[in-house]
Design an enzyme around this catalytic site. Structure first.
Site, PDB file in Angstrom:
ATOM      1  N   SER A 169       0.852  -1.174   0.000  1.00 36.10           N
ATOM      2  CA  SER A 169       0.000   0.000   0.000  1.00 36.10           C
ATOM      3  C   SER A 169       0.898   1.236   0.000  1.00 36.10           C
ATOM      4  O   SER A 169       1.941   1.260  -0.650  1.00 36.10           O
ATOM      5  CB  SER A 169      -0.950  -0.016   1.197  1.00 36.10           C
ATOM      6  OG  SER A 169      -1.773   1.127   1.212  1.00 36.10           O
ATOM      7  N   TYR A 198      -5.480   7.724  -6.657  1.00 35.31           N
ATOM      8  CA  TYR A 198      -4.343   6.948  -6.167  1.00 35.31           C
ATOM      9  C   TYR A 198      -4.510   6.631  -4.687  1.00 35.31           C
ATOM     10  O   TYR A 198      -4.354   5.479  -4.257  1.00 35.31           O
ATOM     11  CB  TYR A 198      -3.034   7.711  -6.393  1.00 35.31           C
ATOM     12  CG  TYR A 198      -1.848   7.028  -5.762  1.00 35.31           C
ATOM     13  CD1 TYR A 198      -1.346   5.836  -6.289  1.00 35.31           C
ATOM     14  CD2 TYR A 198      -1.232   7.556  -4.627  1.00 35.31           C
ATOM     15  CE1 TYR A 198      -0.272   5.188  -5.703  1.00 35.31           C
ATOM     16  CE2 TYR A 198      -0.154   6.911  -4.035  1.00 35.31           C
ATOM     17  CZ  TYR A 198       0.328   5.729  -4.574  1.00 35.31           C
ATOM     18  OH  TYR A 198       1.391   5.094  -3.976  1.00 35.31           O
ATOM     19  N   LYS A 202      -4.814   2.903  -2.745  1.00 33.86           N
ATOM     20  CA  LYS A 202      -3.939   2.450  -1.662  1.00 33.86           C
ATOM     21  C   LYS A 202      -4.742   2.143  -0.388  1.00 33.86           C
ATOM     22  O   LYS A 202      -4.396   1.229   0.353  1.00 33.86           O
ATOM     23  CB  LYS A 202      -2.861   3.488  -1.397  1.00 33.86           C
ATOM     24  CG  LYS A 202      -1.900   3.720  -2.551  1.00 33.86           C
ATOM     25  CD  LYS A 202      -0.943   2.536  -2.759  1.00 33.86           C
ATOM     26  CE  LYS A 202      -1.338   1.569  -3.819  1.00 33.86           C
ATOM     27  NZ  LYS A 202      -0.339   0.479  -4.000  1.00 33.86           N
TER      28      LYS A 202
END
Length: 310
Positions: A169, A198, A202
Site C-alpha cells: 500500500s 491513487y 492504496k
C-alpha cells in the site's frame, strides 16, 4: 492534520533494524513478486534470489522483465522466471495464474507489489475501470483469488501451516477512503482527480489485505504495508512542484524492499496477519476505517462481482 502527522512520523524511520542479511534460507520456497521488473519489486526479487528462493517475476513487459532477469542473474548468480501478467486486463490475469499453476504445485509467498501512481486521468483498464484502482486493487484481488487454492494447499505442507500474501500500500491511503461510484470510468471518477484516485486505491489495498486476513487467516498471513518514500518508476507521472517536493523526500530504492521482505520472510512476519507494516520493518497504524469489517465485506463482494463471470 492527523494524516500529515502520521506521514511525517513514517517518513523519518531512522536506521533499519532488519537487513537483507537477516532473511532466512529460502531453499524450496516458491515466490511470486508482481512488478518485479523494476523498482522495489526488483530489489525484493534480488534479495529473495540471494537467499535461494525460486522467484517468479510477474509483469506486463517481457522485454523489461528479461532484462531484469539478466541484471539479477549477474548480481546474484540465480535466475528468476518471467510470468506474463497485465494487472489492467482481467483475462490476462486469469491466463497468468493458469500458466503459473501449470508449472508449480506450490506457492509460499505472493508479493502483491506492482502498482501505478497518479497516471493521467484518461487512462483506464482494458475493462474500463479506473487505472489505479483496477490495477492496484482489482487486479491484485483477482490474481490472489485465483492462486488461493495453491496458497492454501501449500500452507498444509509447511511447518508453520501458513503461506503469506504481502500487499504493498502507501501512506497515501490516509488521504481518501472508498467511493464505489468512482471505481469505473465516468464523470464522478474524473472529478475526483488522479491524486485522490491513487489514495483511494492504496486505501483499497489495506482493506483488501485485512479482509483476506479475516477470511483465510487459518492458512494465510495477509499483511499490507507502507514501503516508505522510495525512488522508483512510480514517480514517472509526477511533474511540476508536486514532483519536485516528492522527489526531494525519497530514499534509495533498496530501502523500499525491506519492510515487505520482513513481512514476507521473517519469523516475526508469521505474527502479522491483518497488521499494517511501516518503514522500516515494524508494525504501525493504518487509517482506522481500513479495519472496518463491514467495509471489508462490501469491498470483497464488489470485487467478486467484477470477476464472477470470467
Amino acid at each position: 492534520m492527523g494524516a500529515y502527522l502520521s506521514i511525517f512520523g513514517q517518513s523519518l524511520p531512522g536506521t533499519p533494524k532488519f537487513k537483507v542479511e537477516d532473511i532466512p534460507d529460502l531453499t524450496g520456497k516458491v515466490i511470486i513478486v508482481t512488478g518485479a521488473n523494476t523498482g522495489i519489486g526488483k530489489e525484493t526479487a534480488k534479495a529473495l534470489l540471494q537467499h535461494n528462493a525460486k522467484v517468479y517475476i510477474a509483469a506486463r513487459s517481457q522485454e523489461k522483465s528479461e532484462q531484469a532477469i539478466k541484471d539479477l542473474e549477474k548480481e546474484t548468480g540465480k535466475t528468476a522466471i518471467f510470468l506474463k501478467l497485465d494487472l489492467a486486463d482481467l483475462p490476462s490475469i486469469k491466463a497468468s495464474a493458469e500458466e503459473f499453476k501449470s508449472k508449480e504445485s506450490q506457492l509460499h509467498v505472493l508479493f502483491n507489489n506492482a502498482g501505478v501512481m497518479m497516471c493521467p486521468i484518461e487512462q483506464v483498464t482494458a475493462q474500463g475501470y479506473d487505472m489505479q484502482f483496477g490495477t492496484n486493487v482489482l487486479g491484485h484481488f483477482y490474481f490472489t483469488k485465483l492462486l488461493l487454492p495453491t496458497l492454501i494447499e501449500t500452507a498444509k505442507t509447511t511447518p508453520e501451516g501458513k503461506t503469506r500474501v504481502i500487499t504493498t500500500s502507501s501512506s497515501g491511503h490516509l488521504f481518501h477512503g472508498l467511493d464505489f461510484a468512482t471505481f469505473k470510468d465516468g464523470p464522478k471518477r474524473k472529478k475526483l482527480g488522479t491524486q485522490n484516485l491513487y489514495a483511494q486505491s492504496k486505501f483499497g489495498n489495506v482493506v483488501f489485505a485485512n479482509e483476506l486476513a479475516r477470511r483465510y487467516g487459518d492458512h494465510i498471513v495477509s499483511v499490507s504495508l507502507n514501503p516508505g518514500n522510495i525512488k522508483s518508476d512510480l514517480q514517472r507521472y509526477l511533474t511540476g512542484i508536486t514532483g519536485r517536493i516528492i522527489n526531494s523526500m525519497l530514499y534509495p530504492t533498496p530501502y523500499g524492499a525491506l519492510t515487505q521482505l520482513w513481512a514476507g520472510t521473517s519469523k516475526e512476519g508469521l505474527d502479522l496477519n491483518g497488521k499494517y507494516a511501516i518503514p522500516w520493518a515494524r508494525v504501525g497504524p493504518a487509517r482506522k476505517d481500513t479495519a472496518d469489517p463491514q467495509l471489508g465485506k462490501e469491498l470483497w463482494t464488489w470485487l467478486e462481482e467484477q470477476v464472477g463471470d470470467l
